[in-house]
Design a protein around this motif. Sequence first.
Motif, PDB file in Angstrom:
ATOM      1  N   TYR A 262      22.178  47.536  17.547  1.00 13.79           N
ATOM      2  CA  TYR A 262      20.830  47.014  17.318  1.00 13.79           C
ATOM      3  C   TYR A 262      19.801  47.949  17.929  1.00 13.79           C
ATOM      4  N   LEU A 263      18.755  48.245  17.175  1.00 20.78           N
ATOM      5  CA  LEU A 263      17.617  48.989  17.690  1.00 20.78           C
ATOM      6  C   LEU A 263      16.347  48.202  17.365  1.00 20.78           C
ATOM      7  N   PRO A 264      15.470  47.984  18.341  1.00 19.22           N
ATOM      8  CA  PRO A 264      14.245  47.223  18.066  1.00 19.22           C
ATOM      9  C   PRO A 264      13.262  47.972  17.190  1.00 19.22           C
ATOM     10  N   THR A 265      13.363  49.292  17.142  1.00 22.10           N
ATOM     11  CA  THR A 265      12.466  50.123  16.343  1.00 22.10           C
ATOM     12  C   THR A 265      13.182  51.429  16.015  1.00 22.10           C
ATOM     13  N   LEU A 266      12.706  52.110  14.998  1.00 16.10           N
ATOM     14  CA  LEU A 266      13.264  53.417  14.652  1.00 16.10           C
ATOM     15  C   LEU A 266      12.525  54.553  15.347  1.00 16.10           C
ATOM     16  N   GLU A 267      11.585  54.216  16.199  1.00 19.27           N
ATOM     17  CA  GLU A 267      10.910  55.233  16.990  1.00 19.27           C
ATOM     18  C   GLU A 267      11.886  55.825  18.013  1.00 19.27           C
ATOM     19  N   GLY A 268      11.812  57.133  18.208  1.00 18.77           N
ATOM     20  CA  GLY A 268      12.678  57.777  19.184  1.00 18.77           C
ATOM     21  C   GLY A 268      14.148  57.616  18.875  1.00 18.77           C
ATOM     22  N   PHE A 269      14.527  57.753  17.620  1.00 18.55           N
ATOM     23  CA  PHE A 269      15.911  57.528  17.221  1.00 18.55           C
ATOM     24  C   PHE A 269      16.865  58.464  17.974  1.00 18.55           C
ATOM     25  N   PRO A 270      18.014  57.936  18.441  1.00 18.06           N
ATOM     26  CA  PRO A 270      18.960  58.739  19.238  1.00 18.06           C
ATOM     27  C   PRO A 270      19.892  59.586  18.370  1.00 18.06           C
ATOM     28  N   TYR A 271      19.389  60.684  17.853  1.00 20.30           N
ATOM     29  CA  TYR A 271      20.166  61.534  16.952  1.00 20.30           C
ATOM     30  C   TYR A 271      21.478  62.007  17.579  1.00 20.30           C
ATOM     31  N   GLU A 272      21.419  62.380  18.845  1.00 19.40           N
ATOM     32  CA  GLU A 272      22.600  62.938  19.506  1.00 19.40           C
ATOM     33  C   GLU A 272      23.767  61.957  19.500  1.00 19.40           C
ATOM     34  N   ARG A 273      23.466  60.665  19.599  1.00 15.54           N
ATOM     35  CA  ARG A 273      24.510  59.647  19.624  1.00 15.54           C
ATOM     36  C   ARG A 273      25.344  59.669  18.348  1.00 15.54           C
ATOM     37  N   TYR A 274      24.752  60.146  17.275  1.00 16.44           N
ATOM     38  CA  TYR A 274      25.438  60.168  15.981  1.00 16.44           C
ATOM     39  C   TYR A 274      25.826  61.583  15.554  1.00 16.44           C
ATOM     40  N   GLY A 275      25.749  62.508  16.473  1.00 19.20           N
ATOM     41  CA  GLY A 275      26.152  63.877  16.175  1.00 19.20           C
ATOM     42  C   GLY A 275      25.207  64.603  15.242  1.00 19.20           C
ATOM     43  N   ILE A 276      23.957  64.153  15.183  1.00 22.26           N
ATOM     44  CA  ILE A 276      22.959  64.764  14.300  1.00 22.26           C
ATOM     45  C   ILE A 276      22.134  65.773  15.094  1.00 22.26           C
ATOM     46  N   VAL A 277      22.062  67.000  14.588  1.00 23.95           N
ATOM     47  CA  VAL A 277      21.270  68.050  15.222  1.00 23.95           C
ATOM     48  C   VAL A 277      20.042  68.295  14.348  1.00 23.95           C
ATOM     49  N   VAL A 278      18.850  68.084  14.925  1.00 23.02           N
ATOM     50  CA  VAL A 278      17.600  68.230  14.177  1.00 23.02           C
ATOM     51  C   VAL A 278      16.985  69.598  14.468  1.00 23.02           C
ATOM     52  N   PRO A 279      16.730  70.400  13.429  1.00 27.38           N
ATOM     53  CA  PRO A 279      16.091  71.701  13.645  1.00 27.38           C
ATOM     54  C   PRO A 279      14.650  71.535  14.116  1.00 27.38           C
ATOM     55  N   PRO A 280      14.083  72.558  14.731  1.00 27.78           N
ATOM     56  CA  PRO A 280      12.683  72.483  15.136  1.00 27.78           C
ATOM     57  C   PRO A 280      11.752  72.411  13.930  1.00 27.78           C
ATOM     58  N   VAL A 281      10.547  71.892  14.144  1.00 27.60           N
ATOM     59  CA  VAL A 281       9.590  71.707  13.054  1.00 27.60           C
ATOM     60  C   VAL A 281       9.274  73.022  12.358  1.00 27.60           C
ATOM     61  N   GLU A 282       9.283  74.112  13.081  1.00 22.37           N
ATOM     62  CA  GLU A 282       8.853  75.393  12.541  1.00 22.37           C
ATOM     63  C   GLU A 282       9.677  75.853  11.345  1.00 22.37           C
ATOM     64  N   VAL A 283      10.896  75.340  11.175  1.00 27.48           N
ATOM     65  CA  VAL A 283      11.763  75.833  10.113  1.00 27.48           C
ATOM     66  C   VAL A 283      11.344  75.331   8.739  1.00 27.48           C
ATOM     67  N   GLU A 284      10.440  74.367   8.677  1.00 23.35           N
ATOM     68  CA  GLU A 284      10.076  73.777   7.389  1.00 23.35           C
ATOM     69  C   GLU A 284       9.489  74.789   6.424  1.00 23.35           C
ATOM     70  N   ALA A 285       8.876  75.833   6.953  1.00 26.39           N
ATOM     71  CA  ALA A 285       8.235  76.817   6.091  1.00 26.39           C
ATOM     72  C   ALA A 285       9.223  77.816   5.509  1.00 26.39           C
ATOM     73  N   GLU A 286      10.467  77.788   5.979  1.00 23.14           N
ATOM     74  CA  GLU A 286      11.431  78.771   5.504  1.00 23.14           C
ATOM     75  C   GLU A 286      11.939  78.448   4.104  1.00 23.14           C
ATOM     76  N   GLU A 287      12.421  79.452   3.434  1.00 23.19           N
ATOM     77  CA  GLU A 287      12.883  79.320   2.053  1.00 23.19           C
ATOM     78  C   GLU A 287      13.987  78.274   1.933  1.00 23.19           C
ATOM     79  N   GLY A 288      13.902  77.467   0.886  1.00 24.36           N
ATOM     80  CA  GLY A 288      14.970  76.517   0.604  1.00 24.36           C
ATOM     81  C   GLY A 288      14.787  75.156   1.216  1.00 24.36           C
ATOM     82  N   MET A 289      13.657  74.900   1.887  1.00 18.58           N
ATOM     83  CA  MET A 289      13.493  73.624   2.560  1.00 18.58           C
ATOM     84  C   MET A 289      12.867  72.561   1.675  1.00 18.58           C
ATOM     85  N   VAL A 290      12.478  72.911   0.451  1.00 20.72           N
ATOM     86  CA  VAL A 290      11.871  71.921  -0.433  1.00 20.72           C
ATOM     87  C   VAL A 290      12.940  71.397  -1.383  1.00 20.72           C
ATOM     88  N   GLU A 291      13.121  70.082  -1.390  1.00 23.84           N
ATOM     89  CA  GLU A 291      14.127  69.474  -2.267  1.00 23.84           C
ATOM     90  C   GLU A 291      13.715  68.052  -2.559  1.00 23.84           C
TER      91      GLU A 291
END
Length: 307
Positions: A262-291
Amino acid sequence: MAPKTDFPPVRACLFDMDGLLLDTEDLYTLCVNLILEKYQRPQLPWSVKAKLQGRPGPAATKLFHDWANLPITQDEYVSELLVLQAKHFPTTQPLPGVPDLLAHLGRTRYWDLKKKDGAQRVHIALATSSHEANFRLKTAHLPELFSVFPTARRVLGDDSRIARGRGKPLPDIFLLALKTINDSLPAGETPITPEECLVFEDSVPGVEAGRRAGMRVVWCPHPMLKKEFTGREDEVLAGRTGEAGDVDLHQLGEVGDGWAEYLPTLEGFPYERYGIVVPPVEVEAEEGMVEGGKVGEGEVVQVVETA
């Protein structure tokens, strides 16, 4: 029982929409209560609303009509509700934490371009009981938010691939959502298993559907729904509240098995708990990020939903 802790990293996130991504639950309640007030009937209590949430429109409408005892036919009720929904659904807004969560997951596409140990792309799909017409009413003004869901990975309540009567709390919609992902994986990528999926749900029937699909689940309910199930949270997380009626218990989870939280909100989601690695924001401008595509335009043919 001892909770399971050796899960594989999450490779797919499957999202419900109403009350999870969007603030539609209060809008549903508003529309229904306006009709109940018109006919001098009591306001919709959460004890009843909880049974309507997450279910396909026809099933929810029947449950509601049996309770409400309105002095009008079910068809007349549906007609009045359609008018109110058409007015209020286009005002929906994302719930707290949702824009960041979807953006962060979408950015994991970066790992297809830049390989890194322990980092992999997380695919996402939508699995909502909303029919296409109401989906458009609720989302047409939020194209950027929903652009992270490729059209082929949006499973709606009136999808012809879901057999009639097989909506939540049955697992079909989440299994189909996973299939849409596996059918469109890049060449050479290993198919994703249910155990590698994380379902995001606010409704109790939805949690049961996710558990019966053999997937991990995050339950993020409306505060009033959480209050309605105070003391029964472990049953909800195990999918054992009996929403599907008489079912084989082996299809459900076990209390305390570690497959859901149970999570009271999706704010501050614990990505690490689920083995999810989030890239830094800066990578959005790189080729191939639009889908993915944005919500399409077109005439809205209204289909009633009540929860």
